[in-house]
Design an enzyme around this catalytic site. Structure first.
Site, PDB file in Angstrom:
ATOM      1  N   TYR A  93     -23.920 -20.560  -0.155  1.00  0.00           N
ATOM      2  CA  TYR A  93     -22.874 -20.653   0.864  1.00  0.00           C
ATOM      3  C   TYR A  93     -23.489 -20.949   2.246  1.00  0.00           C
ATOM      4  O   TYR A  93     -22.820 -21.421   3.137  1.00  0.00           O
ATOM      5  CB  TYR A  93     -22.133 -19.314   0.998  1.00  0.00           C
ATOM      6  CG  TYR A  93     -21.130 -18.954  -0.086  1.00  0.00           C
ATOM      7  CD1 TYR A  93     -20.976 -19.719  -1.236  1.00  0.00           C
ATOM      8  CD2 TYR A  93     -20.329 -17.818   0.078  1.00  0.00           C
ATOM      9  CE1 TYR A  93     -20.063 -19.348  -2.210  1.00  0.00           C
ATOM     10  CE2 TYR A  93     -19.402 -17.447  -0.882  1.00  0.00           C
ATOM     11  CZ  TYR A  93     -19.270 -18.212  -2.032  1.00  0.00           C
ATOM     12  OH  TYR A  93     -18.361 -17.839  -2.983  1.00  0.00           O
ATOM     13  N   GLY A  94     -24.772 -20.576   2.377  1.00  0.00           N
ATOM     14  CA  GLY A  94     -25.391 -20.480   3.698  1.00  0.00           C
ATOM     15  C   GLY A  94     -25.565 -21.766   4.477  1.00  0.00           C
ATOM     16  O   GLY A  94     -25.837 -21.730   5.668  1.00  0.00           O
ATOM     17  N   CYS A 108     -22.680 -10.158   0.818  1.00  0.00           N
ATOM     18  CA  CYS A 108     -23.166 -11.490   1.177  1.00  0.00           C
ATOM     19  C   CYS A 108     -23.288 -11.522   2.690  1.00  0.00           C
ATOM     20  O   CYS A 108     -22.278 -11.368   3.396  1.00  0.00           O
ATOM     21  CB  CYS A 108     -22.163 -12.546   0.693  1.00  0.00           C
ATOM     22  SG  CYS A 108     -22.590 -14.221   1.230  1.00  0.00           S
ATOM     23  N   THR A 123     -23.909 -14.022   4.555  1.00  0.00           N
ATOM     24  CA  THR A 123     -23.278 -15.217   5.113  1.00  0.00           C
ATOM     25  C   THR A 123     -21.786 -14.996   5.347  1.00  0.00           C
ATOM     26  O   THR A 123     -21.253 -15.312   6.410  1.00  0.00           O
ATOM     27  CB  THR A 123     -23.511 -16.406   4.145  1.00  0.00           C
ATOM     28  OG1 THR A 123     -24.914 -16.552   3.966  1.00  0.00           O
ATOM     29  CG2 THR A 123     -22.915 -17.681   4.676  1.00  0.00           C
ATOM     30  N   CYS A 128     -29.932 -11.758   4.525  1.00  0.00           N
ATOM     31  CA  CYS A 128     -29.254 -12.366   3.380  1.00  0.00           C
ATOM     32  C   CYS A 128     -29.536 -11.449   2.207  1.00  0.00           C
ATOM     33  O   CYS A 128     -30.691 -11.042   1.991  1.00  0.00           O
ATOM     34  CB  CYS A 128     -29.814 -13.761   3.136  1.00  0.00           C
ATOM     35  SG  CYS A 128     -29.407 -14.448   1.522  1.00  0.00           S
ATOM     36  N   THR A 129     -28.502 -11.127   1.439  1.00  0.00           N
ATOM     37  CA  THR A 129     -28.673 -10.124   0.385  1.00  0.00           C
ATOM     38  C   THR A 129     -29.559 -10.611  -0.766  1.00  0.00           C
ATOM     39  O   THR A 129     -29.961  -9.813  -1.612  1.00  0.00           O
ATOM     40  CB  THR A 129     -27.314  -9.663  -0.169  1.00  0.00           C
ATOM     41  OG1 THR A 129     -26.580 -10.832  -0.561  1.00  0.00           O
ATOM     42  CG2 THR A 129     -26.548  -8.875   0.876  1.00  0.00           C
TER      43      THR A 129
HETATM   44  N1  DGL Z   1     -26.699 -13.686  -0.523  1.00  0.00           N
HETATM   45  C1  DGL Z   1     -26.036 -14.451   0.462  1.00  0.00           C
HETATM   46  C2  DGL Z   1     -26.198 -13.960   1.837  1.00  0.00           C
HETATM   47  O1  DGL Z   1     -26.369 -12.789   1.972  1.00  0.00           O
HETATM   48  C3  DGL Z   1     -25.716 -15.829   0.171  1.00  0.00           C
HETATM   49  C4  DGL Z   1     -26.732 -16.833   0.413  1.00  0.00           C
HETATM   50  C5  DGL Z   1     -26.157 -18.206   0.233  1.00  0.00           C
HETATM   51  O2  DGL Z   1     -25.294 -18.375  -0.615  1.00  0.00           O
HETATM   52  O3  DGL Z   1     -26.587 -19.113   0.964  1.00  0.00           O
HETATM   53  O4  DGL Z   1     -26.165 -14.678   2.807  1.00  0.00           O
END
Ligand code: DGL
Length: 272
Positions: A42-43, A73, A75, A186-187
């Site tokens: 998503y980032g 998440c 993001t 980011c997780t």
């Molecule tokens: N684990 C996600 C976060 O904490 C998502 C990272 C991504 O999808 O780019 O941002």
């Protein structure tokens, strides 16, 4: 007591860093996990797209009559979550608040590092949350877009040479700034905490947003008298791409064989 499950979501494997801690601090909770692996990462996406995906993820989880959503998440937590959380009749908890608080509690020098996706770093959400709590803080940031694909590929071992090279490149400027605390914003990043710790050195405290948020959920459920009360919680995992790849790395990270508990779904398709 509230025996309904807790819903947790992320774009992929990252939210498992929160689930792992939830299993430990809230062993009596049933958990429904959604990893939107068909659309990870998503980032690198726009705020509008991130909000659209987040709404779809929450809608899916709400199909299970959950009592709360943990947005595991970074993001989503830093891109519009504050705007949409109030639209739901159940608590929707992001990871950035508890992580900002933990960093402020941990730092001695006030020099805080932050790593995350491009969207999280661009959002300035962490800066606002940290500076509201500690106006004298200095925040040093780096977007680390290659970390998420590496984790999703299962390259999480501290011995992985490619991961180590990428980590050196992203983190060396932060190490040179002498930060004493680093938010893994980011997780996905706690899955590679071993490599990050090696590059940053033993004196830098790493903050795991999913873990501190799990603790926060425990405190809130206790305060609201809404603990699940199951003798042993059950765990179900849903993904939007192949269940197989997810199961492999997830089992490794959770120290449990979860293969049978993972199902592939279509977010825009018929409800579960
Ligand atoms: N684990 C996600 C976060 O904490 C998502 C990272 C991504 O999808 O780019 O941002």
């Amino acid at each position: 007591m509230d025996s309904r499950p807790v819903g947790v979501f992320d774009s992929g494997l990252g939210g498992l860093t929160c689930v792992k801690k939830l299993m430990e601090v809230l062993p009596g909770e049933d958990i429904i996990y959604l990893g939107d692996t068909g659309r990870v990462p998503y980032g690198g996406r726009s705020r509008e797209t991130i909000i659209k995906y987040a709404r779809q993820d929450i809608a899916f989880l709400r199909g299970f009559d959950i009592k709360a959503v943990v947005v595991a998440c970074g993001t989503v937590s830093t891109n519009g979550l504050d705007e949409i959380a109030g639209d739901y009749p159940i608590p929707v908890m992001g990871v950035a608040d508890a992580a900002a608080q933990a960093a402020v509690d941990a730092t001695k020098s006030g020099r805080i590092g932050l790593i995350g996706t491009k969207a999280s770093i661009r959002s300035m959400a962490y800066d606002e949350k940290i500076l509201a709590r500690m106006p004298r803080a200095s925040i040093f940031k780096a977007a680390c877009p290659l970390f998420v694909p590496l984790v999703e590929e299962g390259r999480i071992s501290p011995e992985d040479a490619v991961l180590r090279l990428v980590a050196e490149d992203y983190l060396t400027p932060l190490r040179r700034q002498n930060v004493d605390t680093l938010i893994l914003g980011c997780t996905h990043y706690p899955l590679i905490a071993g490599t990050i710790a090696r590059v940053m050195g033993p004196d830098v405290r790493l903050i795991d947003p999913g873990a501190v948020t799990a603790e926060r959920l425990r405190r809130e459920l206790e305060a609201a008298d809404a603990l699940g009360g199951h003798a042993r919680g059950t765990y179900r995992y849903f993904v939007t791409d192949s269940a197989e790849d997810f199961s492999k790395t997830a089992s490794l990270f959770l120290n449990a064989h979860i293969e049978g508990a993972v199902r592939q779904i279509a977010l825009e398709g018929p409800s579960p």
